[in-house]
Motif scaffolding. Sequence first.
Motif, PDB file in Angstrom:
ATOM      1  N   ARG A  84       0.830  -1.204   0.000  1.00 56.58           N
ATOM      2  CA  ARG A  84       0.000   0.000   0.000  1.00 56.58           C
ATOM      3  C   ARG A  84       0.866   1.255   0.000  1.00 56.58           C
ATOM      4  N   ALA A  85       1.977   1.196   0.715  1.00 53.43           N
ATOM      5  CA  ALA A  85       2.882   2.345   0.747  1.00 53.43           C
ATOM      6  C   ALA A  85       3.484   2.602  -0.626  1.00 53.43           C
ATOM      7  N   MET A  86       3.894   1.533  -1.303  1.00 49.22           N
ATOM      8  CA  MET A  86       4.483   1.688  -2.631  1.00 49.22           C
ATOM      9  C   MET A  86       3.459   2.201  -3.632  1.00 49.22           C
ATOM     10  N   GLN A  87       2.220   1.760  -3.486  1.00 52.26           N
ATOM     11  CA  GLN A  87       1.154   2.225  -4.377  1.00 52.26           C
ATOM     12  C   GLN A  87       0.928   3.728  -4.214  1.00 52.26           C
ATOM     13  N   LEU A  88       0.864   4.186  -2.967  1.00 45.97           N
ATOM     14  CA  LEU A  88       0.675   5.614  -2.712  1.00 45.97           C
ATOM     15  C   LEU A  88       1.897   6.409  -3.162  1.00 45.97           C
ATOM     16  N   LEU A  89       3.094   5.854  -2.938  1.00 47.41           N
ATOM     17  CA  LEU A  89       4.323   6.531  -3.349  1.00 47.41           C
ATOM     18  C   LEU A  89       4.340   6.736  -4.859  1.00 47.41           C
ATOM     19  N   TRP A  90       3.965   5.712  -5.600  1.00 48.81           N
ATOM     20  CA  TRP A  90       3.942   5.821  -7.059  1.00 48.81           C
ATOM     21  C   TRP A  90       2.889   6.831  -7.514  1.00 48.81           C
ATOM     22  N   HIS A  91       1.725   6.816  -6.837  1.00 53.50           N
ATOM     23  CA  HIS A  91       0.660   7.770  -7.182  1.00 53.50           C
ATOM     24  C   HIS A  91       1.142   9.202  -6.981  1.00 53.50           C
ATOM     25  N   ALA A  92       1.764   9.462  -5.834  1.00 51.30           N
ATOM     26  CA  ALA A  92       2.255  10.813  -5.534  1.00 51.30           C
ATOM     27  C   ALA A  92       3.341  11.227  -6.530  1.00 51.30           C
ATOM     28  N   MET A  93       4.254  10.309  -6.842  1.00 53.35           N
ATOM     29  CA  MET A  93       5.322  10.616  -7.790  1.00 53.35           C
ATOM     30  C   MET A  93       4.755  10.895  -9.180  1.00 53.35           C
ATOM     31  N   SER A  94       3.714  10.169  -9.558  1.00 52.64           N
ATOM     32  CA  SER A  94       3.088  10.391 -10.856  1.00 52.64           C
ATOM     33  C   SER A  94       2.493  11.791 -10.947  1.00 52.64           C
ATOM     34  N   VAL A  95       1.893  12.244  -9.838  1.00 52.78           N
ATOM     35  CA  VAL A  95       1.340  13.596  -9.809  1.00 52.78           C
ATOM     36  C   VAL A  95       2.458  14.623  -9.921  1.00 52.78           C
ATOM     37  N   LEU A  96       3.539  14.418  -9.175  1.00 55.68           N
ATOM     38  CA  LEU A  96       4.652  15.360  -9.195  1.00 55.68           C
ATOM     39  C   LEU A  96       5.349  15.380 -10.554  1.00 55.68           C
ATOM     40  N   LEU A  97       5.359  14.238 -11.240  1.00 56.72           N
ATOM     41  CA  LEU A  97       5.957  14.164 -12.574  1.00 56.72           C
ATOM     42  C   LEU A  97       4.991  14.649 -13.659  1.00 56.72           C
ATOM     43  N   GLU A  98       3.784  15.035 -13.217  1.00 60.41           N
ATOM     44  CA  GLU A  98       2.746  15.543 -14.120  1.00 60.41           C
ATOM     45  C   GLU A  98       2.384  14.520 -15.196  1.00 60.41           C
ATOM     46  N   ARG A  99       2.343  13.244 -14.795  1.00 65.27           N
ATOM     47  CA  ARG A  99       1.887  12.201 -15.694  1.00 65.27           C
ATOM     48  C   ARG A  99       0.370  12.287 -15.861  1.00 65.27           C
ATOM     49  N   VAL A 100      -0.122  11.706 -16.930  1.00 73.73           N
ATOM     50  CA  VAL A 100      -1.570  11.679 -17.154  1.00 73.73           C
ATOM     51  C   VAL A 100      -2.219  10.821 -16.062  1.00 73.73           C
ATOM     52  N   PRO A 101      -3.261  11.307 -15.376  1.00 72.16           N
ATOM     53  CA  PRO A 101      -3.931  10.507 -14.341  1.00 72.16           C
ATOM     54  C   PRO A 101      -4.388   9.158 -14.899  1.00 72.16           C
ATOM     55  N   ALA A 102      -4.330   8.131 -14.061  1.00 70.33           N
ATOM     56  CA  ALA A 102      -4.608   6.762 -14.507  1.00 70.33           C
ATOM     57  C   ALA A 102      -6.006   6.604 -15.093  1.00 70.33           C
ATOM     58  N   GLU A 103      -6.962   7.391 -14.607  1.00 70.99           N
ATOM     59  CA  GLU A 103      -8.348   7.235 -15.053  1.00 70.99           C
ATOM     60  C   GLU A 103      -8.641   7.987 -16.348  1.00 70.99           C
ATOM     61  N   VAL A 104      -7.651   8.646 -16.916  1.00 73.40           N
ATOM     62  CA  VAL A 104      -7.850   9.467 -18.111  1.00 73.40           C
ATOM     63  C   VAL A 104      -7.220   8.798 -19.332  1.00 73.40           C
ATOM     64  N   ASP A 105      -7.953   8.776 -20.453  1.00 74.32           N
ATOM     65  CA  ASP A 105      -7.447   8.247 -21.722  1.00 74.32           C
ATOM     66  C   ASP A 105      -7.232   9.433 -22.664  1.00 74.32           C
ATOM     67  N   VAL A 106      -5.974   9.797 -22.894  1.00 76.03           N
ATOM     68  CA  VAL A 106      -5.656  10.958 -23.725  1.00 76.03           C
ATOM     69  C   VAL A 106      -6.125  10.755 -25.166  1.00 76.03           C
ATOM     70  N   HIS A 107      -6.035   9.537 -25.662  1.00 76.98           N
ATOM     71  CA  HIS A 107      -6.458   9.267 -27.038  1.00 76.98           C
ATOM     72  C   HIS A 107      -7.958   9.523 -27.206  1.00 76.98           C
ATOM     73  N   GLU A 108      -8.745   9.167 -26.205  1.00 76.95           N
ATOM     74  CA  GLU A 108     -10.186   9.420 -26.263  1.00 76.95           C
ATOM     75  C   GLU A 108     -10.466  10.924 -26.226  1.00 76.95           C
ATOM     76  N   ILE A 109      -9.700  11.644 -25.411  1.00 74.74           N
ATOM     77  CA  ILE A 109      -9.864  13.102 -25.356  1.00 74.74           C
ATOM     78  C   ILE A 109      -9.534  13.725 -26.706  1.00 74.74           C
ATOM     79  N   ARG A 110      -8.435  13.292 -27.307  1.00 71.80           N
ATOM     80  CA  ARG A 110      -8.033  13.829 -28.608  1.00 71.80           C
ATOM     81  C   ARG A 110      -9.118  13.564 -29.663  1.00 71.80           C
ATOM     82  N   THR A 111      -9.648  12.341 -29.649  1.00 66.02           N
ATOM     83  CA  THR A 111     -10.697  11.981 -30.612  1.00 66.02           C
ATOM     84  C   THR A 111     -11.934  12.856 -30.423  1.00 66.02           C
ATOM     85  N   SER A 112     -12.296  13.109 -29.163  1.00 62.82           N
ATOM     86  CA  SER A 112     -13.468  13.945 -28.879  1.00 62.82           C
ATOM     87  C   SER A 112     -13.269  15.363 -29.395  1.00 62.82           C
TER      88      SER A 112
END
Length: 295
Positions: A191-219
């Motif tokens: 659980r700690a590693m999961q939260l650590l990765w989530h926080a790092m992803s936010v800090l690295l400004e990665r696309v949130p896991a629940e978002v599909d960029v390809h679907e957004i582009r198509t829309s």
Amino acid sequence: MHSHAENRGTRSLLIALCVTGSIFLVELIGGALAGSLALISDAMHMLSDSTGLVVALVATLIARKAASAKATYGYKRLEVFAAMLNAATVAGVSIWIVLEAFHRLSNGADVDARTTLLIGTIGLAANIISALVLRRDREHSLNIQGAYLHVLVDLFGSVAVIIASVCMLAFGWTWADTIASLVIAALILPRAMQLLWHAMSVLLERVPAEVDVHEIRTSLESLQHVTAVHDLHVWSLDGAEILATCHLVVEGPVTGDCDLLDRAQAALQRHGVGHSTIQIEVSGHGAHEEVCHHS
């Protein structure tokens, strides 16, 4: 409404901090007197909890500061830093527990099971109170989610201490205390590693896991008058709200730019984007700017 949720979150963190700090002292003293690694392990995790809750509380208070000319996004990202620090601390504690447990399995140890049972029961009651207090607010903040993780793992840790104590009293299995400490570590680390990765992803400004960029582009490309989409960026500032920026290329002059902007923002909102910045440009404009291409 948002301010009310923030105030409630601060109050929840204060209550959890008072409860956790008190139980840390009880478990540390009791674990030392009883010679229980499981109890000391849980106490050390309580210490990391208390430290984590202090960090979370300070981060929550600072994050309330409004945006300014020097901090145009405000300070909400500080909560993500706090969550990452919490997760890293918990992971470090779990590794220490594993190393100490293997040392004890090799050398053995005497444990006062009655003391560990009493203190484990007190710790369980306290952790249940803290978990219930933080549970209702964890969806509103990655920071509070990190604090909730600490307390939830402590709750399971207290259960492990109680089970080990019962085994020692009923069957004389002194090694049960060490096994319980390994169980606590096994609960903590994933659980700690999961939260650590989530926080790092936010800090690295990665696309949130629940978002599909390809679907957004198509829309966006399906909107009337839009011929192409470039410089599409999607990220989260605090692990909760999703932001996006993009350039919409249109063919020739478009009447009613505001209508196109409204439709584009509506399309983004359907994909969970709460705040967006959109630039509309004609097809020849791309030659006058540096475009961020994605491989």
